[in-house]
Design an enzyme around this catalytic site. Structure first.
Site, PDB file in Angstrom:
ATOM      1  CG  ASP A  72      39.179 -63.102 -37.502  1.00 56.51           C
ATOM      2  OD1 ASP A  72      39.346 -64.549 -37.187  1.00 56.51           O
ATOM      3  OD2 ASP A  72      39.634 -62.003 -37.099  1.00 56.51           O
ATOM      4  CG  ASP A 128      45.117 -65.561 -33.671  1.00 58.54           C
ATOM      5  OD1 ASP A 128      44.766 -66.275 -34.286  1.00 58.54           O
ATOM      6  OD2 ASP A 128      44.693 -63.992 -33.487  1.00 58.54           O
TER       7      ASP A 128
END
Ligand code: GLA
Length: 404
Positions: A214, A159
């Protein structure tokens, strides 16, 4: 004179080193990376449904289900724990798993997942902390990669939270190299959200890279994050952001429009069928994000449709593209290795409409007669010259394979 000869010699040596040792070594690394994920990875990830509520019991029961409910047979391989499995570092700097939630340790869990004939994935972050505030890998890349390899990790999602001014290409290259240096084949999933256009520079570094922020479990929406930054996106918002990225995907290096929401409850069955069909056509990683232990028959049928999965896993590795758009009606096509095309007829609107595609739009001469097979109805619908059209329900797709 002697000095001049020496410097010539030095330059030649340096060039020889570059040509025969360093360049091939870098190229070899890229080839090793590219050899993984020759087709888009398929699996499951904990985040979309369970967020931080992860534990070894959850992961084991998910692996049990996947091994027996048809998902493994359909091609789903990787069981990936997302954020929140880690709590600290030990006195030597090694990452420590949450002892309450993972009392048997990560190695035992990886062994368990492997014993079910599945592969095991884990999550970290290129910054000082993960997005949920757990320890990140910055400054510990080689140590973490070594630990993952010792545990038997097969897939790392990496990430981009808390990275400050860090350069994305440097950060992801460092972890990619660290993973390769372990000698264990570990698929590298870059989660940089598309900010630094990873599709331009990540081939040979990552096997897949996120192209957007996202996903959320909605047909269409743009939801700002608590800090005011933009956004978590609905499914069709993400779909629209894939247009134009086709050229960057291929075997070993895939655009990742984020993990699937199929089965999480925020869309209708028809909308989930559209979501799944598009991810298949985009040659996207098929990472399920629902509770696969308790799926309705409709959701299971979507996630395990062998004909749609074959489109995704086709060895040519082409990402499909939008070939026409008129108001709410669109056609998308993906070239397949047998010379055929998978085609999605898409209706974004709120009432049923006829959607058409011409052979010219998918790269065939219009005089050609081609066989058409419906991949959701599992039926050959006939031979057609010049094109094909079908009635498509609201927020729905018809997916066909066209074979001249
Ligand atoms: C980011 C990622 C998500 C998920 C969370 C975990 O938002 O994009 O996919 O991994 O972090 O905290």
């Amino acid at each position: 004179m002697a000095m001049k000869n020496f410097s010539h010699f030095g330059v030649s040596l340096l060039l020889a080193l570059l040509t025969f040792v360093l360049l091939p070594a870098a190229l070899f690394g890229q080839l090793q990376r590219e050899a993984l994920a020759q087709t888009p990875p398929m699996g499951w990830n904990s985040w979309n449904k369970f967020a931080c509520n992860v534990s070894e019991d959850l992961i084991k029961s998910i692996a049990n289900s996947m091994a027996t409910n048809g998902m493994k047979e359909a091609g789903y391989q990787y069981v990936v724990i997302d954020d929140c499995w880690q709590v600290s570092r030990d006195e030597n700097g090694f990452i420590v798993a949450d002892p309450q939630r993972f009392p048997s340790g990560i190695k035992a869990l990886a062994d368990y997942v492997h014993s079910k004939g599945l592969k095991f994935g884990i999550y970290s972050d290129a910054g000082t902390k993960t997005c949920a505030g757990r320890p990140g890998s910055q400054g510990h890349e080689y140590q973490d990669a070594l630990q993952y390899a010792r545990w038997g990790v097969d897939y790392l999602k990496y990430d981009w939270c808390n990275t400050g001014t860090r350069n994305a290409e440097e950060a992801y290259s460092t972890m990619s190299d660290a993973l390769l240096a372990t000698g264990r084949p570990i698929v590298f999933s870059m989660c940089e959200w598309g900010t630094a256009k990873p599709w331009v520079w990540s081939k040979g570094i990552g096997n897949l890279w996120r192209t957007t922020g996202d996903i959320n479990d909605k047909w269409q929406s743009k939801a700002k994050w608590p800090d005011g930054s933009c956004c978590a996106y609905g499914m069709v918002d993400i779909l629209d952001m894939q247009v134009g990225l086709e050229a960057f995907a291929g075997p070993g290096h895939w655009n990742d429009p984020d993990m699937m929401e199929v089965g999480n409850g925020g869309m209708t069955t028809a909308e989930y069928r559209a979501h799944f069909s598009f991810w298949a056509l985009l040659a996207a990683p098929l990472i399920a994000g629902n509770d696969v232990r308790s799926m309705t028959p409709e959701i299971k049928e979507i996630l395990t449709n062998p004909e749609v999965i074959a489109v995704n896993q086709d060895k040519l590795g082409r990402q499909g593209r939008q070939v026409s758009k008129k108001d709410d009606l669109e056609a998308w096509a993906k070239a397949l290795s047998d010379g055929s095309r998978a085609v999605i007829l898409f209706n974004r609107g709120s009432s049923e409409s006829e959607v058409a595609v011409s052979w010219g739009e998918i790269g065939y001469p219009n005089h050609l007669s081609a066989k058409v097979r419906d991949l959701w109805a599992h039926k050959d619908v006939g031979s057609f010259t010049g094109g094909y059209s079908a009635k498509v329900g609201p927020h729905s797709v018809v997916v066909v394979k066209v074979l001249p």
